[in-house]
Design a protein around this motif. Structure first.
Motif, PDB file in Angstrom:
ATOM      1  N   ASN A   1       1.047   3.932  -3.132  1.00  0.00           N
ATOM      2  CA  ASN A   1       0.776   5.355  -2.898  1.00  0.00           C
ATOM      3  C   ASN A   1       1.952   6.215  -3.343  1.00  0.00           C
ATOM      4  OD1 ASN A   1      -1.781   4.893  -1.864  1.00  0.00           O
ATOM      5  ND2 ASN A   1      -1.076   4.813   0.248  1.00  0.00           N
TER       6      ASN A   1
ATOM      7  N   ASP B   1       0.829  -1.196   0.000  1.00  0.00           N
ATOM      8  CA  ASP B   1       0.000   0.000   0.000  1.00  0.00           C
ATOM      9  C   ASP B   1       0.870   1.256   0.000  1.00  0.00           C
ATOM     10  OD1 ASP B   1      -2.577   1.273   0.060  1.00  0.00           O
ATOM     11  OD2 ASP B   1      -2.210   1.750   2.172  1.00  0.00           O
TER      12      ASP B   1
ATOM     13  N   GLU C   1       1.844   8.975  -6.347  1.00  0.00           N
ATOM     14  CA  GLU C   1       2.259  10.347  -6.042  1.00  0.00           C
ATOM     15  C   GLU C   1       3.375  10.796  -6.993  1.00  0.00           C
ATOM     16  OE1 GLU C   1       4.509  12.502  -2.378  1.00  0.00           O
ATOM     17  OE2 GLU C   1       2.776  11.264  -1.847  1.00  0.00           O
TER      18      GLU C   1
END
Length: 86
Positions: free
Chosen positions: A54, A50, A58
Motif C-alpha cells: 500500500n 500489505d 501510494e
C-alpha cells in the motif's frame, strides 16, 4: 515478392497505452522482487507485506501526480538514514 517497405502509423494514444502497459509490467516485477525479498529475507508476513504494498502504491501515485520525485526520496533517505541509493 515485392520489396516494398510498409509504412506503419501509430497514434499518440496507442503509444501512450503501450508505454503505460510496459511501465506497469516493470513496476509489477519490481514490486514482486521487493515482496519476495521482504518475505524470504526479513520474514514479513501478510500484514506487513500489505502495508508495504500500500505504501509503495501510494508513493508511486504521488510520483505520477507530480507531488514527489524519485530524487526527493533518494535525498531524504540519505539524509535520514545514511543509506545511499545509487
Amino acid at each position: 515478392m515485392s520489396s516494398k517497405k510498409r509504412k506503419v502509423t501509430v497514434t499518440a494514444a496507442e503509444l501512450e497505452k503501450k508505454s503505460r502497459r510496459e511501465a506497469n509490467n516493470i513496476i509489477s516485477v519490481y514490486l514482486m522482487c521487493t515482496i519476495w525479498a521482504l518475505h524470504t529475507g526479513e520474514g514479513f508476513g501478510r500484514k506487513r507485506l500489505d502495508r508495504v504494498c500500500n505504501a509503495i502504491v501510494e508513493t508511486a501515485d504521488d510520483i505520477a501526480a507530480g507531488r514527489l520525485t524519485a530524487e526527493e526520496i533518494r535525498k531524504t533517505i540519505a539524509e535520514e538514514t545514511g543509506f545511499e541509493v545509487k
